[in-house]
Scaffold this motif. Sequence first.
Motif, PDB file in Angstrom:
ATOM      1  N   ALA A 181       0.840  -1.194   0.000  1.00 44.47           N
ATOM      2  CA  ALA A 181       0.000   0.000   0.000  1.00 44.47           C
ATOM      3  C   ALA A 181       0.874   1.243   0.000  1.00 44.47           C
ATOM      4  O   ALA A 181       1.968   1.249   0.549  1.00 44.47           O
ATOM      5  CB  ALA A 181      -0.917  -0.006   1.212  1.00 44.47           C
ATOM      6  N   HIS A 235      -1.521   7.053   1.231  1.00 44.18           N
ATOM      7  CA  HIS A 235      -2.902   6.758   0.856  1.00 44.18           C
ATOM      8  C   HIS A 235      -3.177   5.259   0.963  1.00 44.18           C
ATOM      9  O   HIS A 235      -3.371   4.582  -0.038  1.00 44.18           O
ATOM     10  CB  HIS A 235      -3.187   7.218  -0.578  1.00 44.18           C
ATOM     11  N   PHE A 269      -5.094   1.640   1.649  1.00 41.32           N
ATOM     12  CA  PHE A 269      -6.418   1.118   1.316  1.00 41.32           C
ATOM     13  C   PHE A 269      -6.893   0.272   2.492  1.00 41.32           C
ATOM     14  O   PHE A 269      -6.745  -0.933   2.503  1.00 41.32           O
ATOM     15  CB  PHE A 269      -6.357   0.309   0.019  1.00 41.32           C
ATOM     16  N   ARG A 270      -7.418   0.931   3.504  1.00 35.85           N
ATOM     17  CA  ARG A 270      -7.817   0.287   4.755  1.00 35.85           C
ATOM     18  C   ARG A 270      -9.187  -0.370   4.628  1.00 35.85           C
ATOM     19  O   ARG A 270      -9.976  -0.037   3.747  1.00 35.85           O
ATOM     20  CB  ARG A 270      -7.838   1.326   5.856  1.00 35.85           C
ATOM     21  N   HIS A 312     -12.281   1.628   3.952  1.00 34.10           N
ATOM     22  CA  HIS A 312     -12.382   2.253   2.633  1.00 34.10           C
ATOM     23  C   HIS A 312     -12.978   1.317   1.586  1.00 34.10           C
ATOM     24  O   HIS A 312     -12.980   1.645   0.413  1.00 34.10           O
ATOM     25  CB  HIS A 312     -11.002   2.720   2.154  1.00 34.10           C
ATOM     26  N   ARG A 313     -13.460   0.138   2.009  1.00 31.65           N
ATOM     27  CA  ARG A 313     -14.024  -0.800   1.038  1.00 31.65           C
ATOM     28  C   ARG A 313     -15.369  -1.340   1.501  1.00 31.65           C
ATOM     29  O   ARG A 313     -15.681  -1.315   2.681  1.00 31.65           O
ATOM     30  CB  ARG A 313     -13.084  -1.957   0.757  1.00 31.65           C
ATOM     31  N   ARG A 320     -15.766   5.035  -0.252  1.00 38.10           N
ATOM     32  CA  ARG A 320     -15.487   3.603  -0.135  1.00 38.10           C
ATOM     33  C   ARG A 320     -15.556   2.989  -1.518  1.00 38.10           C
ATOM     34  O   ARG A 320     -16.244   3.486  -2.399  1.00 38.10           O
ATOM     35  CB  ARG A 320     -16.506   2.935   0.775  1.00 38.10           C
ATOM     36  N   ARG A 359      -7.806  -0.358  -7.551  1.00 43.04           N
ATOM     37  CA  ARG A 359      -7.503  -0.072  -6.139  1.00 43.04           C
ATOM     38  C   ARG A 359      -6.394   0.956  -6.008  1.00 43.04           C
ATOM     39  O   ARG A 359      -6.475   1.876  -5.187  1.00 43.04           O
ATOM     40  CB  ARG A 359      -7.100  -1.347  -5.400  1.00 43.04           C
ATOM     41  N   GLU A 360      -5.346   0.824  -6.808  1.00 45.47           N
ATOM     42  CA  GLU A 360      -4.232   1.772  -6.751  1.00 45.47           C
ATOM     43  C   GLU A 360      -4.697   3.173  -7.123  1.00 45.47           C
ATOM     44  O   GLU A 360      -4.343   4.148  -6.461  1.00 45.47           O
ATOM     45  CB  GLU A 360      -3.100   1.312  -7.674  1.00 45.47           C
ATOM     46  N   PHE A 373      -7.758   4.337  -6.874  1.00 43.64           N
ATOM     47  CA  PHE A 373      -8.637   4.779  -5.785  1.00 43.64           C
ATOM     48  C   PHE A 373      -7.831   5.286  -4.594  1.00 43.64           C
ATOM     49  O   PHE A 373      -8.180   6.298  -3.992  1.00 43.64           O
ATOM     50  CB  PHE A 373      -9.555   3.626  -5.363  1.00 43.64           C
ATOM     51  N   ARG A 374      -6.748   4.604  -4.246  1.00 43.51           N
ATOM     52  CA  ARG A 374      -5.906   5.051  -3.129  1.00 43.51           C
ATOM     53  C   ARG A 374      -5.456   6.491  -3.310  1.00 43.51           C
ATOM     54  O   ARG A 374      -5.416   7.260  -2.357  1.00 43.51           O
ATOM     55  CB  ARG A 374      -4.653   4.177  -3.028  1.00 43.51           C
ATOM     56  N   ARG A 407      -8.819   8.980  -3.511  1.00 48.15           N
ATOM     57  CA  ARG A 407      -9.802   8.903  -2.425  1.00 48.15           C
ATOM     58  C   ARG A 407      -9.926  10.188  -1.610  1.00 48.15           C
ATOM     59  O   ARG A 407     -11.023  10.623  -1.325  1.00 48.15           O
ATOM     60  CB  ARG A 407      -9.497   7.721  -1.505  1.00 48.15           C
TER      61      ARG A 407
END
Length: 84
Positions: A1, A5, A7-8, A11-12, A47, A71-72, A74-75, A78
């Motif tokens: 990660a 930023h 991706f916890r 956050h999903r 999220r 995902r990358e 979004f990180r 976000r």
Amino acid sequence: ATAGHPFRPEHRLHAGREYDRVYRQGARAGDAIFAVAVLANGLGHARLGMSVGGKTVGNAVRRNRIRRLIREYFRHVRPELPPL
């Protein structure tokens, strides 16, 4: 990660009922390849939940690569996104 930023878990989307609610009540946009469904969440942060279909994308290797890329992205964006 990425340190700045991550991706916890908060956050999903996790549960099927969360996806169902977004699909049922959310607004949609997209084309033949990519679709987005959004719903305000009241949490103060965005999220992400994904479902990547095999018919459009192909085998598991390709689907997982697409998930990693999304995902990358979004990180990084976000912090600028509304709480959807």
